[in-house]
Design a protein around this motif. Structure first.
Motif, PDB file in Angstrom:
ATOM      1  N   TYR A  79       0.852  -1.183   0.000  1.00  0.00           N
ATOM      2  CA  TYR A  79       0.000   0.000   0.000  1.00  0.00           C
ATOM      3  C   TYR A  79       0.891   1.237   0.000  1.00  0.00           C
ATOM      4  O   TYR A  79       2.028   1.202   0.505  1.00  0.00           O
ATOM      5  N   THR A 128     -11.561  -9.394  -4.938  1.00  0.00           N
ATOM      6  CA  THR A 128     -10.263  -9.135  -4.312  1.00  0.00           C
ATOM      7  C   THR A 128      -9.555  -7.985  -5.019  1.00  0.00           C
ATOM      8  O   THR A 128      -8.999  -7.089  -4.374  1.00  0.00           O
ATOM      9  N   GLN A 173     -11.466  -4.692  -4.165  1.00  0.00           N
ATOM     10  CA  GLN A 173     -11.265  -4.256  -2.781  1.00  0.00           C
ATOM     11  C   GLN A 173      -9.863  -3.705  -2.549  1.00  0.00           C
ATOM     12  O   GLN A 173      -9.691  -2.717  -1.835  1.00  0.00           O
ATOM     13  N   SER A 174      -8.853  -4.327  -3.146  1.00  0.00           N
ATOM     14  CA  SER A 174      -7.487  -3.829  -2.956  1.00  0.00           C
ATOM     15  C   SER A 174      -7.317  -2.462  -3.612  1.00  0.00           C
ATOM     16  O   SER A 174      -6.649  -1.583  -3.074  1.00  0.00           O
ATOM     17  N   TYR A 175      -7.952  -2.277  -4.761  1.00  0.00           N
ATOM     18  CA  TYR A 175      -7.874  -0.987  -5.461  1.00  0.00           C
ATOM     19  C   TYR A 175      -8.566   0.116  -4.651  1.00  0.00           C
ATOM     20  O   TYR A 175      -8.020   1.209  -4.470  1.00  0.00           O
ATOM     21  N   VAL A 176      -9.751  -0.194  -4.139  1.00  0.00           N
ATOM     22  CA  VAL A 176     -10.499   0.779  -3.340  1.00  0.00           C
ATOM     23  C   VAL A 176      -9.733   1.139  -2.071  1.00  0.00           C
ATOM     24  O   VAL A 176      -9.609   2.312  -1.713  1.00  0.00           O
ATOM     25  N   GLU A 177      -9.187   0.138  -1.389  1.00  0.00           N
ATOM     26  CA  GLU A 177      -8.425   0.402  -0.166  1.00  0.00           C
ATOM     27  C   GLU A 177      -7.187   1.245  -0.459  1.00  0.00           C
ATOM     28  O   GLU A 177      -6.848   2.144   0.297  1.00  0.00           O
ATOM     29  N   TYR A 178      -6.526   0.977  -1.566  1.00  0.00           N
ATOM     30  CA  TYR A 178      -5.356   1.764  -1.953  1.00  0.00           C
ATOM     31  C   TYR A 178      -5.762   3.223  -2.141  1.00  0.00           C
ATOM     32  O   TYR A 178      -5.086   4.141  -1.664  1.00  0.00           O
ATOM     33  N   ARG A 235      -8.327   4.784  -0.849  1.00  0.00           N
ATOM     34  CA  ARG A 235      -8.679   5.366   0.450  1.00  0.00           C
ATOM     35  C   ARG A 235      -7.429   5.776   1.225  1.00  0.00           C
ATOM     36  O   ARG A 235      -7.399   6.829   1.854  1.00  0.00           O
ATOM     37  N   ARG A 236      -6.432   4.920   1.186  1.00  0.00           N
ATOM     38  CA  ARG A 236      -5.195   5.244   1.907  1.00  0.00           C
ATOM     39  C   ARG A 236      -4.499   6.453   1.296  1.00  0.00           C
ATOM     40  O   ARG A 236      -3.968   7.303   2.019  1.00  0.00           O
ATOM     41  N   ARG A 292      -6.393   9.566   2.426  1.00  0.00           N
ATOM     42  CA  ARG A 292      -6.033   9.944   3.797  1.00  0.00           C
ATOM     43  C   ARG A 292      -4.660  10.612   3.832  1.00  0.00           C
ATOM     44  O   ARG A 292      -4.441  11.592   4.561  1.00  0.00           O
TER      45      ARG A 292
END
Length: 88
Positions: A22, A67, A70-75, A77-78, A81
């Motif tokens: 990430y 999968t 979700q990994s793309y969305v979480e990336y 979001r991070r 932030r």
């Protein structure tokens, strides 16, 4: 003054191999670079290429579309932030 677009990807070397992480968790100084850019007036775009669930150019495929999603969305979001913290 010449940068208009930044492509975000991060990785670290583990046992001699590149392991994608990430943003901000690798060896790419992503947090420091993003912070420096934004605090010095950068107003261009950012894009992400996580390479977490799939790395097409190496043949690593995602286990499922969910999968990958979700990994793309979480990336994203991070990174959001990180950008918000740099602007604060």
């Amino acid at each position: 003054d010449s940068i208009v677009y930044v492509h975000i990807k991060d990785a670290k070397i583990v046992d001699g191999k590149e392991v994608y992480t990430y943003c901000g968790e690798g060896d790419g100084y992503v947090k420091e670079i993003v912070t420096d850019l934004l605090r010095n007036g950068y107003d261009g775009g950012f894009s992400i290429e996580p390479h977490l669930a799939a790395v097409i150019h190496t043949g690593q495929k995602a286990g499922s579309e969910e999968t990958l999603y979700q990994s793309y969305v979480e990336y994203g979001r991070r990174l959001t932030r990180m950008v918000d913290a740099a602007k604060a």
